[in-house]
Design a protein around this motif. Structure first.
Motif, PDB file in Angstrom:
ATOM      1  N   GLU A 172     -75.545   0.924  -9.564  1.00 13.30           N
ATOM      2  CA  GLU A 172     -74.249   0.359  -9.929  1.00 13.30           C
ATOM      3  C   GLU A 172     -74.020   0.417 -11.431  1.00 13.30           C
ATOM      4  O   GLU A 172     -72.896   0.643 -11.884  1.00 13.30           O
ATOM      5  N   ARG A 173     -75.079   0.241 -12.215  1.00 11.59           N
ATOM      6  CA  ARG A 173     -74.924   0.349 -13.671  1.00 11.59           C
ATOM      7  C   ARG A 173     -74.411   1.736 -14.048  1.00 11.59           C
ATOM      8  O   ARG A 173     -73.575   1.877 -14.950  1.00 11.59           O
ATOM      9  N   HIS A 217     -55.083   2.672 -17.026  1.00  9.33           N
ATOM     10  CA  HIS A 217     -56.248   2.868 -16.169  1.00  9.33           C
ATOM     11  C   HIS A 217     -56.421   1.679 -15.235  1.00  9.33           C
ATOM     12  O   HIS A 217     -56.471   0.526 -15.674  1.00  9.33           O
ATOM     13  N   VAL A 218     -56.535   1.964 -13.949  1.00  7.54           N
ATOM     14  CA  VAL A 218     -56.824   0.947 -12.942  1.00  7.54           C
ATOM     15  C   VAL A 218     -57.964   1.485 -12.084  1.00  7.54           C
ATOM     16  O   VAL A 218     -57.809   2.481 -11.372  1.00  7.54           O
ATOM     17  N   GLY A 219     -59.126   0.848 -12.179  1.00 10.40           N
ATOM     18  CA  GLY A 219     -60.286   1.303 -11.434  1.00 10.40           C
ATOM     19  C   GLY A 219     -61.008   0.159 -10.762  1.00 10.40           C
ATOM     20  O   GLY A 219     -60.514  -0.972 -10.707  1.00 10.40           O
ATOM     21  N   LYS A 220     -62.182   0.431 -10.262  1.00 13.71           N
ATOM     22  CA  LYS A 220     -62.980  -0.588  -9.584  1.00 13.71           C
ATOM     23  C   LYS A 220     -63.479  -1.648 -10.554  1.00 13.71           C
ATOM     24  O   LYS A 220     -63.520  -2.838 -10.236  1.00 13.71           O
ATOM     25  N   TYR A 221     -63.846  -1.214 -11.753  1.00 15.43           N
ATOM     26  CA  TYR A 221     -64.470  -2.127 -12.711  1.00 15.43           C
ATOM     27  C   TYR A 221     -63.575  -2.493 -13.884  1.00 15.43           C
ATOM     28  O   TYR A 221     -63.770  -3.540 -14.504  1.00 15.43           O
ATOM     29  N   TYR A 222     -62.591  -1.643 -14.203  1.00 14.77           N
ATOM     30  CA  TYR A 222     -61.797  -1.879 -15.399  1.00 14.77           C
ATOM     31  C   TYR A 222     -60.313  -1.643 -15.144  1.00 14.77           C
ATOM     32  O   TYR A 222     -59.931  -0.746 -14.385  1.00 14.77           O
ATOM     33  N   GLN A 223     -59.510  -2.458 -15.784  1.00 13.35           N
ATOM     34  CA  GLN A 223     -58.069  -2.253 -15.837  1.00 13.35           C
ATOM     35  C   GLN A 223     -57.672  -2.286 -17.306  1.00 13.35           C
ATOM     36  O   GLN A 223     -57.730  -3.342 -17.951  1.00 13.35           O
ATOM     37  N   VAL A 224     -57.282  -1.133 -17.821  1.00 16.18           N
ATOM     38  CA  VAL A 224     -57.000  -1.000 -19.248  1.00 16.18           C
ATOM     39  C   VAL A 224     -55.662  -0.287 -19.407  1.00 16.18           C
ATOM     40  O   VAL A 224     -55.576   0.928 -19.222  1.00 16.18           O
ATOM     41  N   HIS A 496     -74.232   8.366  -6.579  1.00 20.70           N
ATOM     42  CA  HIS A 496     -75.633   8.762  -6.595  1.00 20.70           C
ATOM     43  C   HIS A 496     -76.491   7.615  -6.086  1.00 20.70           C
ATOM     44  O   HIS A 496     -76.448   6.521  -6.608  1.00 20.70           O
ATOM     45  N   SER A 497     -77.252   7.858  -5.039  1.00 20.05           N
ATOM     46  CA  SER A 497     -78.147   6.843  -4.502  1.00 20.05           C
ATOM     47  C   SER A 497     -79.552   7.114  -4.997  1.00 20.05           C
ATOM     48  O   SER A 497     -80.160   8.112  -4.655  1.00 20.05           O
TER      49      SER A 497
END
Length: 521
Positions: A172-173, A217-224, A496-497
């Motif tokens: 996740e990182r 930008h609108v994503g899973k982790y960030y909205q900028v 990537h797992s």
């Protein structure tokens, strides 16, 4: 990048690769060699004094080092004798205390002209909008001489102090970092047109509003939403450096890194990773594999004679702090060796990670009869988990050449045992030998140039290369807003797992003994 004195490879077919050399430091005392701040010739405990850093920067530029690579951590090494026990690190000064790295750069840049500065900042704990501003500011102030070493963090102690109970999982990182880079590219490359700043005193227009836009930008982790608060800096996107050779790390480097920091005790440890990253960069991301520069961690202990070098190394080891080394080892690997007896043979413990690490070391250093936690600690008190080579200038230069030939490295991040003594020995003893062999330049390719120009060997290459993903976001002069695609490709979450990367992996062995340079056990 070759200079007139470049010579041939052993096969006689092509000029030798000229090395990239960075000084590897941290805004702390000791860095990779815990306890050596006690040595009477060491000045690393002066790290709180800005004149200490200005003096170093001038020294490195006078020797024509490409850059200063500044490591960083956001927490203490609290695994050893743990859990959450900082005592060993605090007492020994093992990367504790440690100051913020980016604050050093403007002062050093003001005292130099061409030296680059690679600064470590973790994506996990810093908002991209804020970091984009900080790095753009310093890129402006240095005239384009800043690089960003992109890390995702590895210490739970940092996470606890920054609003979490522990770090996000390894995969996740990297998923966070992947989205983070997309936000950064949009801010740096796509929100301002090259010619947005017009400074028209007659009309009173400082910047043209039609040439600046939100990135949304609108994503899973960030909205900028943006736009970037800074005008484009000389490099727009700073030189991108990266460390990490897990499967996720290699995938990330293949796509984004312009220079990759690798560590291992012999060329064989890193050769496979270098090959895989180059191949993946070319096949999956369409990048020139040779455009990614690989820099190996190395700590050279140099004497005018072999006996002098060996004596110097023995003295350094006597100053090393065992508990400090074990504290660093615990933070790097997550393994607490305090649970084992001082004379317990680590080849036979239950931990697969420890047994694998020791097996790798024992293959490279067969003269070590018994691997205990003390043996491991002594192994890393001078130079950390990278290669420590001991010998004459010629012997150390032989070892540098071996790394080039066997691992295809492009250069080295040089760690110190003593600061500035190790670097002075490199400058006065090793660099003349490297230059004699055509392995190191006589002067900067571009004096006063961008860090990217001097690392890449391409004069004029201030911005990311055309085959780098950042380049696809670049809003060039003359292109109308409606004709510029702010998101040039579908943004996908990293999938990537991967297993958690452990730096002291089975491959982390010491270089085998050879006459050209000795790696002490």
């Amino acid at each position: 990048m070759p200079t007139p004195n470049a010579s041939k490879n052993k096969n006689g077919n092509s000029p030798k690769k000229q090395l990239i050399l960075n000084a590897f430091v941290e805004n702390c005392s000791g860095h990779q060699s815990p306890g050596l701040w006690r040595h009477p010739d060491d000045e690393s405990s002066d790290f709180n004094n800005i004149h200490h850093w200005i003096k170093l920067a001038k020294l490195f530029e006078s020797a024509k080092f490409h850059g200063m690579f500044i490591a960083d951590v956001l927490g203490g090494y609290d695994v050893y004798q743990g859990p959450r026990n900082l005592s060993a690190a605090v007492k020994s000064g093992a990367q504790w205390p440690v100051n913020e790295p980016l604050a050093l750069v403007p002062a050093m840049a003001a005292a130099t002209e061409s030296l680059g500065f690679g600064v470590t900042v973790a994506t996990t704990y810093e908002q991209p909008y804020h970091l984009a501003r900080r790095l753009s500011t310093v890129d402006h102030l240095t005239g384009g001489r800043v690089g960003w070493n992109i890390v995702t963090g590895y210490l739970d102690s940092a996470a606890r102090n920054l609003g979490a109970t522990e770090q996000p999982e390894h995969d996740e990182r990297y998923a966070i970092a992947e989205e983070y880079l997309r936000v950064m590219y949009k801010l740096w490359q796509a929100s301002w047109r090259d010619d947005a700043v017009v400074l028209n005193r007659e009309t009173g227009v400082y910047s043209d509003p039609a040439r600046i836009r939100e990135i949304n930008h609108v994503g899973k982790y960030y909205q900028v939403p943006g736009p970037h608060i800074c005008q484009p800096s000389p490099q727009r996107t700073p030189l991108l450096l990266q460390a990490g050779t897990s499967k996720s790390g290699k995938a990330f480097a293949s796509q984004h890194a312009e220079a990759v920091f690798v560590a291992g005790h012999s060329p064989a440890v890193v050769a496979k990773n270098i090959t895989e990253i180059r191949q993946q960069a070319h096949k999956q991301f369409g990048r020139d594999p040779k455009s990614i520069k690989f820099l190996a961690l190395i700590c050279p202990i140099i004497g005018k004679t072999e006996e002098e070098a060996t004596t110097k190394f023995a003295e350094l080891q006597r100053c090393g702090d065992i508990d400090g080394a074990l504290a660093l080892f615990g933070g790097w690997t997550g393994i607490d060796l305090s649970q084992y007896d001082d004379d317990q043979e680590l080849r036979h413990v239950e931990s697969n990670a420890i047994r694998s690490a020791v097996e790798g070391w024992s293959k490279a250093s067969p003269s070590v009869a018994k691997w205990t936690k003390t043996t491991v600690a002594k192994h890393i008190t001078v130079g950390g988990l990278g290669a420590t080579v001991v010998g004459t200038p010629a012997q150390v230069a032989d070892e540098f050449e071996r790394w080039i030939e066997e691992a295809d490295v492009d250069g080295f991040n040089i760690a110190y045992a003593l600061k500035p003594g190790t670097f002075i020995d490199v400058i006065e003893l090793l660099l003349p030998e490297l230059r004699k062999r055509g392995l190191f330049w006589d002067d900067y390719l571009v004096k006063g140039g961008a860090y990217r120009e001097n690392i890449s060997g391409q004069a004029g290459q201030k911005h990311p290369a055309d085959d780098h993903p950042a380049a696809r976001y670049h809003w060039k002069a003359g292109v109308e807003k409606d004709n510029h695609i702010i998101t040039p490709e579908p943004e996908q979450e990293s999938k990537h797992s991967l297993k958690r990367h452990v730096d002291a992996s089975p491959e982390s062995g010491r270089p085998e003994r050879r006459k050209s340079a000795r790696v002490p056990s």
